[in-house]
Scaffold this motif. Sequence first.
Motif, PDB file in Angstrom:
ATOM      1  N   ASP A  51     -18.594  17.055  -5.267  1.00 32.34           N
ATOM      2  CA  ASP A  51     -18.898  15.740  -4.408  1.00 32.34           C
ATOM      3  C   ASP A  51     -17.984  15.009  -4.071  1.00 32.34           C
ATOM      4  O   ASP A  51     -17.977  13.997  -3.203  1.00 32.34           O
ATOM      5  N   GLY A  52     -16.726  15.265  -4.508  1.00 27.78           N
ATOM      6  CA  GLY A  52     -15.485  14.541  -4.418  1.00 27.78           C
ATOM      7  C   GLY A  52     -14.528  14.913  -3.293  1.00 27.78           C
ATOM      8  O   GLY A  52     -13.711  13.896  -3.003  1.00 27.78           O
ATOM      9  N   VAL A  53     -14.337  16.245  -3.054  1.00 31.66           N
ATOM     10  CA  VAL A  53     -13.448  16.789  -2.088  1.00 31.66           C
ATOM     11  C   VAL A  53     -13.775  16.417  -0.657  1.00 31.66           C
ATOM     12  O   VAL A  53     -14.976  16.415  -0.215  1.00 31.66           O
ATOM     13  N   MET A  54     -12.859  15.936   0.033  1.00 26.85           N
ATOM     14  CA  MET A  54     -12.959  15.721   1.344  1.00 26.85           C
ATOM     15  C   MET A  54     -11.909  16.368   2.246  1.00 26.85           C
ATOM     16  O   MET A  54     -10.754  16.531   1.612  1.00 26.85           O
ATOM     17  N   VAL A  55     -12.040  16.719   3.627  1.00 30.51           N
ATOM     18  CA  VAL A  55     -11.061  17.304   4.509  1.00 30.51           C
ATOM     19  C   VAL A  55     -10.914  16.627   5.651  1.00 30.51           C
ATOM     20  O   VAL A  55     -11.863  15.760   6.273  1.00 30.51           O
ATOM     21  N   LEU A  56      -9.883  16.761   6.197  1.00 31.25           N
ATOM     22  CA  LEU A  56      -9.514  16.158   7.666  1.00 31.25           C
ATOM     23  C   LEU A  56      -9.173  17.332   8.437  1.00 31.25           C
ATOM     24  O   LEU A  56      -8.290  17.884   8.100  1.00 31.25           O
ATOM     25  N   ARG A  57      -9.762  17.358   9.537  1.00 28.04           N
ATOM     26  CA  ARG A  57      -9.638  18.665  10.471  1.00 28.04           C
ATOM     27  C   ARG A  57      -8.403  18.508  11.205  1.00 28.04           C
ATOM     28  O   ARG A  57      -8.391  17.377  11.816  1.00 28.04           O
ATOM     29  N   ARG A  60     -10.805  32.367   4.197  1.00 28.57           N
ATOM     30  CA  ARG A  60      -9.562  31.747   5.057  1.00 28.57           C
ATOM     31  C   ARG A  60      -8.582  30.806   4.350  1.00 28.57           C
ATOM     32  O   ARG A  60      -8.948  29.854   3.764  1.00 28.57           O
ATOM     33  N   ARG A  61      -7.473  31.228   4.371  1.00 27.66           N
ATOM     34  CA  ARG A  61      -6.251  30.501   3.551  1.00 27.66           C
ATOM     35  C   ARG A  61      -5.774  29.383   4.627  1.00 27.66           C
ATOM     36  O   ARG A  61      -5.553  29.452   5.759  1.00 27.66           O
ATOM     37  N   LEU A  62      -5.603  28.124   4.025  1.00 31.46           N
ATOM     38  CA  LEU A  62      -5.410  27.146   4.689  1.00 31.46           C
ATOM     39  C   LEU A  62      -4.046  26.474   4.138  1.00 31.46           C
ATOM     40  O   LEU A  62      -3.991  26.247   2.878  1.00 31.46           O
ATOM     41  N   TRP A  63      -3.036  26.147   4.985  1.00 26.88           N
ATOM     42  CA  TRP A  63      -1.971  25.119   4.760  1.00 26.88           C
ATOM     43  C   TRP A  63      -2.330  23.810   4.726  1.00 26.88           C
ATOM     44  O   TRP A  63      -2.910  23.382   5.902  1.00 26.88           O
ATOM     45  N   ALA A  64      -2.495  23.207   3.449  1.00 26.76           N
ATOM     46  CA  ALA A  64      -2.997  21.730   3.477  1.00 26.76           C
ATOM     47  C   ALA A  64      -2.004  20.843   3.226  1.00 26.76           C
ATOM     48  O   ALA A  64      -1.366  20.775   2.286  1.00 26.76           O
ATOM     49  N   GLY A  65      -2.200  19.535   4.067  1.00 29.19           N
ATOM     50  CA  GLY A  65      -1.440  18.285   3.464  1.00 29.19           C
ATOM     51  C   GLY A  65      -2.507  17.732   2.643  1.00 29.19           C
ATOM     52  O   GLY A  65      -3.567  17.102   2.833  1.00 29.19           O
ATOM     53  N   TYR A  66      -2.278  17.637   1.414  1.00 27.68           N
ATOM     54  CA  TYR A  66      -3.150  16.929   0.194  1.00 27.68           C
ATOM     55  C   TYR A  66      -2.789  15.532  -0.131  1.00 27.68           C
ATOM     56  O   TYR A  66      -1.619  15.325  -0.458  1.00 27.68           O
ATOM     57  N   VAL A  67      -3.545  14.411   0.048  1.00 30.27           N
ATOM     58  CA  VAL A  67      -3.374  13.098  -0.419  1.00 30.27           C
ATOM     59  C   VAL A  67      -3.598  12.823  -1.645  1.00 30.27           C
ATOM     60  O   VAL A  67      -4.535  13.309  -2.295  1.00 30.27           O
ATOM     61  N   GLU A  68      -2.355  12.156  -2.109  1.00 32.68           N
ATOM     62  CA  GLU A  68      -2.476  11.786  -3.264  1.00 32.68           C
ATOM     63  C   GLU A  68      -1.963  10.226  -3.613  1.00 32.68           C
ATOM     64  O   GLU A  68      -1.382   9.913  -2.541  1.00 32.68           O
ATOM     65  N   LEU A  70       0.847  13.253  10.280  1.00 27.71           N
ATOM     66  CA  LEU A  70       1.781  14.429   9.680  1.00 27.71           C
ATOM     67  C   LEU A  70       0.746  15.631   9.610  1.00 27.71           C
ATOM     68  O   LEU A  70       1.053  16.687   9.872  1.00 27.71           O
ATOM     69  N   ILE A  71      -0.525  15.408   9.392  1.00 27.46           N
ATOM     70  CA  ILE A  71      -1.375  16.373   9.054  1.00 27.46           C
ATOM     71  C   ILE A  71      -1.771  17.050  10.309  1.00 27.46           C
ATOM     72  O   ILE A  71      -1.791  18.286  10.359  1.00 27.46           O
ATOM     73  N   ALA A  72      -2.044  16.242  11.431  1.00 29.92           N
ATOM     74  CA  ALA A  72      -2.032  16.772  12.896  1.00 29.92           C
ATOM     75  C   ALA A  72      -0.925  17.682  13.262  1.00 29.92           C
ATOM     76  O   ALA A  72      -1.216  18.781  14.125  1.00 29.92           O
ATOM     77  N   GLU A  73       0.228  17.356  12.842  1.00 27.54           N
ATOM     78  CA  GLU A  73       1.590  17.860  13.421  1.00 27.54           C
ATOM     79  C   GLU A  73       1.984  19.312  12.681  1.00 27.54           C
ATOM     80  O   GLU A  73       2.550  20.175  13.277  1.00 27.54           O
ATOM     81  N   GLU A  74       1.593  19.044  11.332  1.00 26.40           N
ATOM     82  CA  GLU A  74       2.149  20.266  10.437  1.00 26.40           C
ATOM     83  C   GLU A  74       1.358  20.974   9.665  1.00 26.40           C
ATOM     84  O   GLU A  74       1.897  22.176   9.062  1.00 26.40           O
ATOM     85  N   TYR A  75      -0.117  20.768   9.487  1.00 25.00           N
ATOM     86  CA  TYR A  75      -0.934  21.200   8.782  1.00 25.00           C
ATOM     87  C   TYR A  75      -2.024  21.995   9.312  1.00 25.00           C
ATOM     88  O   TYR A  75      -2.468  21.659  10.318  1.00 25.00           O
ATOM     89  N   ALA A  91       0.724  -1.186  -0.009  1.00 24.48           N
ATOM     90  CA  ALA A  91      -0.098   0.009   0.201  1.00 24.48           C
ATOM     91  C   ALA A  91       0.987   1.294  -0.078  1.00 24.48           C
ATOM     92  O   ALA A  91       1.902   1.184   0.560  1.00 24.48           O
ATOM     93  N   HIS A  92       0.302   2.267  -0.496  1.00 25.71           N
ATOM     94  CA  HIS A  92       1.046   3.510  -0.620  1.00 25.71           C
ATOM     95  C   HIS A  92       0.133   4.686  -0.337  1.00 25.71           C
ATOM     96  O   HIS A  92      -1.135   4.842  -0.885  1.00 25.71           O
ATOM     97  N   ALA A  93       0.563   5.957   0.127  1.00 27.67           N
ATOM     98  CA  ALA A  93      -0.259   7.067   0.109  1.00 27.67           C
ATOM     99  C   ALA A  93       0.754   8.434   0.242  1.00 27.67           C
ATOM    100  O   ALA A  93       1.752   8.127   1.009  1.00 27.67           O
ATOM    101  N   ALA A  94       0.620   9.337  -0.544  1.00 28.92           N
ATOM    102  CA  ALA A  94       1.399  10.515  -0.519  1.00 28.92           C
ATOM    103  C   ALA A  94       0.746  11.638   0.000  1.00 28.92           C
ATOM    104  O   ALA A  94      -0.552  11.721   0.072  1.00 28.92           O
ATOM    105  N   LEU A  95       1.701  12.718   0.610  1.00 28.71           N
ATOM    106  CA  LEU A  95       1.012  13.801   1.212  1.00 28.71           C
ATOM    107  C   LEU A  95       1.815  14.951   0.507  1.00 28.71           C
ATOM    108  O   LEU A  95       2.971  14.991   0.853  1.00 28.71           O
ATOM    109  N   VAL A  96       1.217  15.861  -0.020  1.00 24.39           N
ATOM    110  CA  VAL A  96       1.843  17.003  -0.831  1.00 24.39           C
ATOM    111  C   VAL A  96       1.313  18.227  -0.303  1.00 24.39           C
ATOM    112  O   VAL A  96       0.351  18.436   0.099  1.00 24.39           O
ATOM    113  N   ASN A  97       2.198  19.237  -0.241  1.00 18.32           N
ATOM    114  CA  ASN A  97       1.833  20.396   0.250  1.00 18.32           C
ATOM    115  C   ASN A  97       0.897  21.480  -0.991  1.00 18.32           C
ATOM    116  O   ASN A  97       1.366  21.175  -1.938  1.00 18.32           O
TER     117      ASN A  97
END
Length: 150
Positions: free
Chosen positions: A121-127, A43-51, A75-80, A29-35
């Motif tokens: 309908d495709g975008v999701m967020v993790l707070r 409201r401008r947000l610094w996002a960890g975007y999953v790809e 990583l999202i919780a700590e840095e974004y 399995a693999h998942a990437a997190l890009v800035n």
Amino acid sequence: FEDEFSEEDWANTLGGRHAIVTEDGIVVAHAALVNRTLVAGDRRLWAGYVEGVATASDRRRQGHGATAMRALHTLIAEEYDVGGLSTGGHEFYERLGWERWRGRTFVATPSGRERTPEDDDGVMVLRAEPSQDLDLTADLVCDWRPGDVW
């Protein structure tokens, strides 16, 4: 990805950080997190975007994808400010705490902001901590990039 992963999709997956799950020395399995930058309302947000989330077909439904995603959650919780992703498979991500974006989606192109109704309908967020009060019904704008912008 069943032949649905373009060269631009691959390029959007590179960079950032990668969660790689192995079993007996084999990547399963693999998942990437890009800035990225997202703008929710004003409201401008610094996002960890999953790809590039993928699990080997013979290893699916064994928790490997969830393991990769949980590494990115840390990583999202700590840095974004927030995590973001685009998917047609909402249920998998909802089980992991992701929420569907209910507002309209846009992209900030070099020539200005453009509506992306096909992505509504495709975008999701993790707070993360900074985005606990985020309004999920606001307009959401992503930064421009080649290929699929979301």
